[in-house]
Design a protein around this motif. Structure first.
Motif, PDB file in Angstrom:
ATOM      1  N   LEU A 271      -4.283   9.651   0.343  1.00  0.00           N
ATOM      2  CA  LEU A 271      -3.101   8.832   0.056  1.00  0.00           C
ATOM      3  C   LEU A 271      -1.960   9.141   1.033  1.00  0.00           C
ATOM      4  O   LEU A 271      -1.186   8.258   1.398  1.00  0.00           O
ATOM      5  CB  LEU A 271      -2.643   9.067  -1.391  1.00  0.00           C
ATOM      6  N   GLN A 272      -1.906  10.400   1.469  1.00  0.00           N
ATOM      7  CA  GLN A 272      -0.864  10.750   2.453  1.00  0.00           C
ATOM      8  C   GLN A 272      -1.105  10.035   3.786  1.00  0.00           C
ATOM      9  O   GLN A 272      -0.162   9.650   4.472  1.00  0.00           O
ATOM     10  CB  GLN A 272      -0.812  12.264   2.640  1.00  0.00           C
TER      11      GLN A 272
ATOM     12  N   TYR B 262       0.977   6.947  -6.734  1.00  0.00           N
ATOM     13  CA  TYR B 262      -0.191   7.769  -7.101  1.00  0.00           C
ATOM     14  C   TYR B 262       0.011   9.226  -6.700  1.00  0.00           C
ATOM     15  O   TYR B 262      -0.371  10.143  -7.440  1.00  0.00           O
ATOM     16  CB  TYR B 262      -1.467   7.208  -6.462  1.00  0.00           C
ATOM     17  N   LEU B 263       0.634   9.437  -5.535  1.00  0.00           N
ATOM     18  CA  LEU B 263       0.899  10.820  -5.102  1.00  0.00           C
ATOM     19  C   LEU B 263       1.800  11.539  -6.098  1.00  0.00           C
ATOM     20  O   LEU B 263       1.569  12.693  -6.450  1.00  0.00           O
ATOM     21  CB  LEU B 263       1.558  10.812  -3.709  1.00  0.00           C
ATOM     22  N   SER B 264       2.797  10.798  -6.553  1.00  0.00           N
ATOM     23  CA  SER B 264       3.712  11.389  -7.521  1.00  0.00           C
ATOM     24  C   SER B 264       2.972  11.747  -8.828  1.00  0.00           C
ATOM     25  O   SER B 264       3.175  12.821  -9.397  1.00  0.00           O
ATOM     26  CB  SER B 264       4.844  10.389  -7.752  1.00  0.00           C
ATOM     27  N   MET B 265       2.094  10.846  -9.266  1.00  0.00           N
ATOM     28  CA  MET B 265       1.320  11.133 -10.490  1.00  0.00           C
ATOM     29  C   MET B 265       0.422  12.347 -10.301  1.00  0.00           C
ATOM     30  O   MET B 265       0.305  13.208 -11.179  1.00  0.00           O
ATOM     31  CB  MET B 265       0.436   9.918 -10.840  1.00  0.00           C
TER      32      MET B 265
ATOM     33  N   VAL C  34      -5.944   0.978  -1.714  1.00  0.00           N
ATOM     34  CA  VAL C  34      -5.289   2.116  -2.377  1.00  0.00           C
ATOM     35  C   VAL C  34      -5.733   2.180  -3.848  1.00  0.00           C
ATOM     36  O   VAL C  34      -6.037   3.258  -4.374  1.00  0.00           O
ATOM     37  CB  VAL C  34      -3.747   2.009  -2.271  1.00  0.00           C
ATOM     38  N   LEU C  35      -5.790   1.020  -4.484  1.00  0.00           N
ATOM     39  CA  LEU C  35      -6.239   0.993  -5.878  1.00  0.00           C
ATOM     40  C   LEU C  35      -7.677   1.508  -5.985  1.00  0.00           C
ATOM     41  O   LEU C  35      -8.038   2.198  -6.942  1.00  0.00           O
ATOM     42  CB  LEU C  35      -6.163  -0.439  -6.432  1.00  0.00           C
ATOM     43  N   GLN C  36      -8.482   1.188  -4.980  1.00  0.00           N
ATOM     44  CA  GLN C  36      -9.879   1.640  -4.995  1.00  0.00           C
ATOM     45  C   GLN C  36      -9.964   3.156  -4.827  1.00  0.00           C
ATOM     46  O   GLN C  36     -10.803   3.810  -5.455  1.00  0.00           O
ATOM     47  CB  GLN C  36     -10.664   0.912  -3.898  1.00  0.00           C
ATOM     48  N   MET C  37      -9.062   3.718  -3.987  1.00  0.00           N
ATOM     49  CA  MET C  37      -9.034   5.193  -3.834  1.00  0.00           C
ATOM     50  C   MET C  37      -8.773   5.851  -5.188  1.00  0.00           C
ATOM     51  O   MET C  37      -9.408   6.839  -5.549  1.00  0.00           O
ATOM     52  CB  MET C  37      -7.901   5.605  -2.876  1.00  0.00           C
ATOM     53  N   ALA C  38      -7.833   5.269  -5.926  1.00  0.00           N
ATOM     54  CA  ALA C  38      -7.502   5.824  -7.247  1.00  0.00           C
ATOM     55  C   ALA C  38      -8.692   5.650  -8.194  1.00  0.00           C
ATOM     56  O   ALA C  38      -9.027   6.563  -8.965  1.00  0.00           O
ATOM     57  CB  ALA C  38      -6.274   5.131  -7.813  1.00  0.00           C
ATOM     58  N   ALA C  39      -9.351   4.496  -8.111  1.00  0.00           N
ATOM     59  CA  ALA C  39     -10.501   4.233  -8.991  1.00  0.00           C
ATOM     60  C   ALA C  39     -11.639   5.206  -8.680  1.00  0.00           C
ATOM     61  O   ALA C  39     -12.341   5.667  -9.589  1.00  0.00           O
ATOM     62  CB  ALA C  39     -10.967   2.789  -8.839  1.00  0.00           C
TER      63      ALA C  39
ATOM     64  N   PRO D 234       0.814  -1.233   0.000  1.00  0.00           N
ATOM     65  CA  PRO D 234       0.000   0.000   0.000  1.00  0.00           C
ATOM     66  C   PRO D 234       0.842   1.276   0.000  1.00  0.00           C
ATOM     67  O   PRO D 234       0.492   2.239  -0.680  1.00  0.00           O
ATOM     68  CB  PRO D 234      -0.843  -0.121   1.273  1.00  0.00           C
ATOM     69  N   GLU D 235       1.944   1.258   0.738  1.00  0.00           N
ATOM     70  CA  GLU D 235       2.774   2.467   0.814  1.00  0.00           C
ATOM     71  C   GLU D 235       3.394   2.775  -0.556  1.00  0.00           C
ATOM     72  O   GLU D 235       3.390   3.920  -1.023  1.00  0.00           O
ATOM     73  CB  GLU D 235       3.878   2.261   1.852  1.00  0.00           C
TER      74      GLU D 235
END
Lengths: 439, 224
Positions: free
Chosen positions: A147-148, A104-107, A162-167, A97-98
């Protein structure tokens, strides 16, 4: 009234079908079609890369520091001649997850900084970019703070979360962005032999489950259908769009229009002849695929085991695509009187269906992607959606052919038979004859 | 209101000379497919968001989509004489080879206009590219269209032409030129400009020459 002329009794549907199939069997274009799908089979499916998906994974070989030194590599995988650093044991799909949250944060930082993001357009058919609106920025910032939290306390989250947060962010942004599920695959390096062994154990477990379920050939048949679906969703339209144009180009349209033959019988027989022959070609190729796959994966079973699996997958997975692609070409050529118009439309539909490589089986997907011979569990998860999609496409093909039959009958009855298929209007024909009339 | 007849040169009124040939064939070709290709360029320009377009993106849209417009323009030239008017055409004083080349040139010119329109519009809307994209995409389109045209002539139908050319297109898409070498269609999308595009031009001209030689002979064969 049209359709009342002609003294002979009309041909039966089966006789007409047989004649159409015979005529198609003598058409050189059909053999070209066969050659093309065979080339695609050969260059995409029948490769070592495909066979490796049906074989047991190879265990990693422990690499000692001494061996690394002899190869001129380092534990970080740093090459000696400017080659980018490579981990010794390769990469694996990230689940930490980290790690995922940091990526994702970088993106997100990058997108916010430049003010635009990648977003595919028209149901994901084409790649594209879009400027960020104020609302996009707010959603992105909100996701960044979530994400932070993950980075601060990774043990409280899973990779899936984490993938779900992005989705979730992807749906707020309108979909088809890099944040969608599988929009980007993050790979993490496998640094130690223990990690490599863990990954090997997971792959072996998946493989053994497939063996226990007799699922090796089923997986390979799905991979075969995936690659061949790319051809089935495009090439039949070139036959479908011009199948009725033959009457016009051979000057038979007026004669056909005056015969006492029912529209569904005439158009239906021609469509069915094309559908049967093209389906037969794909089934033939499935048999070749079964034969070659069983040769490459002897431990999975014999040709006799592979053949029914390949044939049933091809029938269920590919034939609905063939039926609709043919029917679409036929319908558009009937509706607009020009088969060429079907081609750009079909290309758009093809692009809409081509991505993602796995996991999207909504009703607008003309062909179904499942670009792996493994992941049996994933297939089971989507099985119902896949079946529903395929049933929908068979019904759609029937509806399209019925519509094409009605249009053909209407044009015949209204005396516009000459506009059926790829035909030029009289004005154009007049110009042609007058063209270069210097003679 | 039409111009008085006296304003039109006599040779043109009689349908003689190169100008007459061009005008007649332009009138013949400028039809719904030309309009459709123009509309597609407009739609592509709206969708591709040129203000965010760099050189690679611009090449991607050009090579993959704009070049395909040639398939609306060139392959139909193979079947303009379909329908039993061969006898009439072959009795003309003007050699059919000349008429055919004239049609190919007119269609190629329209393709060039469409390509220039797409990139001109993109540049006006803020696209940033330096590669010589217009000639590159034009040559790609010309090769695709001319190969489809020749295949359609050889196989006696448009379906054959389209199958051949889309096999090439998809193969290049999926294998990144592994099987087509210097005839790779999407080299500029990979960020490189080299002489490979000239090979595509040579291929297009070769197909034109063979098509121009072959078509009248096939018409004659079918007519008699």
């Amino acid at each position: 009234m049209p359709g009342q002329g002609g003294g002979e009794p009309p041909m039966s549907f089966l006789t007409l079908l047989r004649k159409e199939m015979g005529m198609l069997g003598r058409n050189r274009v059909l053999y070209l079609f066969l050659a093309v799908i065979f080339v695609f089979y050969w260059t995409n499916y029948a490769t070592e890369e495909s066979w490796s998906e049906g074989k047991a994974p190879a265990p990693p070989v422990e690499i000692t520091e001494k061996a690394l030194a002899m190869d001129g590599e380092t534990g970080d995988g740093g090459g000696s001649q400017g080659v980018p650093p490579m981990p010794v044991y390769g990469f694996q799909k990230a689940t930490d997850p980290e790690f995922l949250a940091e990526r994702y944060l970088s993106m997100l930082k990058n997108d916010l900084q430049r003010g635009w993001m990648e977003q595919r357009i028209i149901f994901g058919a084409f790649s594209g970019k879009r400027k960020l609106s104020q609302s996009d920025r707010e959603h992105m910032k909100e996701s960044m703070s979530r994400l932070q939290e993950v980075v601060k306390e990774p043990s409280a989250y899973t990779g899936i979360e984490v993938l779900q947060m992005a989705a979730d962010l992807d749906s707020h942004l309108g979909g088809w962005t890099s944040y969608m599920r599988d929009g980007v695959s993050f790979m993490e390096p496998i640094e130690t032999f223990e990690d490599a062994m863990n990954m090997y154990a997971a792959s072996l477990d998946e493989y053994e489950k497939r063996v226990a379920d007799n699922g090796i050939y089923a997986g390979m048949a799905r991979l075969f259908s995936d690659y061949m679906g790319l051809t089935a969703g495009l090439f039949p339209v070139f036959l479908g769009a011009f199948m009725m144009g033959r009457d016009r180009s051979s000057g038979m349209m007026e004669l056909v229009s005056s015969r006492s033959i029912k529209a569904w019988r005439y158009v239906g027989a021609r469509y069915l002849a094309h559908a049967i022959i093209i389906s037969f070609l794909y089934l033939l190729l499935a048999a070749v695929g079964a034969w070659q796959t069983s040769g490459a994966l002897e431990e999975a079973g014999t040709f006799g085991d592979a053949l029914p699996i390949f044939l049933s997958y091809t029938s269920g997975w590919l034939l609905p695509t063939i039926l609709v692609t043919l029917a679409f070409g036929l319908l558009i050529s009937m509706a607009v009187g020009n088969g060429i118009i079907a081609i750009p439309l079909q290309i758009v539909w093809w692009f809409i269906s081509a991505l993602p490589l796995i996991g999207d089986y909504r009703f607008f997907k003309l062909f179904l992607r499942f670009n792996t011979g493994a992941e049996q569990e994933t297939f089971y998860r989507y099985e119902n959606a896949i079946i529903a999609n395929r049933i929908f496409y068979v019904l759609l093909a029937v509806a399209m052919v019925a519509a094409a039959v009605m249009i053909w009958e209407r044009k015949r009855s209204s005396g516009k038979g000459a506009k059926i298929g790829f035909g030029f209007r009289r004005r154009q024909a007049g110009r042609l004859v007058k063209n270069g009339s210097e003679g | 209101m039409s111009a008085p007849l006296s304003a039109v040169p006599f040779s043109l009124r009689r349908g003689e000379g190169a100008a007459a040939l061009l005008i007649w064939n332009l009138r013949l070709l400028a039809g719904p497919l030309w309009l459709l290709s123009f509309l597609i360029v407009i739609v592509l320009s709206l969708f591709c968001n040129p203000s965010l377009m760099g050189a690679v993106d611009a090449a991607y849209w050009g090579e993959r989509f704009v070049a395909l417009l040639s398939l609306l323009l060139l392959p139909p030239l193979a079947l303009l004489e379909a329908g039993g008017i061969g006898e009439g055409l072959l009795s003309k004083k003007q050699r059919h080879e000349t008429v055919f080349v004239c049609r190919w040139l007119i269609s190629a010119a329209w393709l060039a206009v469409l390509t220039a329109l797409f990139y001109g519009g993109a540049a006006l809307m803020g696209a940033d590219f330096e590669l010589p994209l217009i000639p590159g995409v034009f040559m790609t389109g010309l090769a695709l269209g001319s190969v489809a045209l020749l295949a359609a002539i050889l196989l006696g139908g448009l379906s054959g032409g389209y199958i051949v050319v889309f096999a090439w297109y998809l193969l290049d898409w999926m294998t990144k030129g592994k099987w087509t070498g210097q005839l790779y269609l999407f080299s500029m999308s990979d960020g490189t400009w080299n002489t490979d595009k000239l090979w595509l031009l040579v291929l297009a001209l070769l197909c034109l020459a063979v098509s121009a030689w072959l078509l009248p002979r096939l018409i004659k064969k079918r007519a008699f």
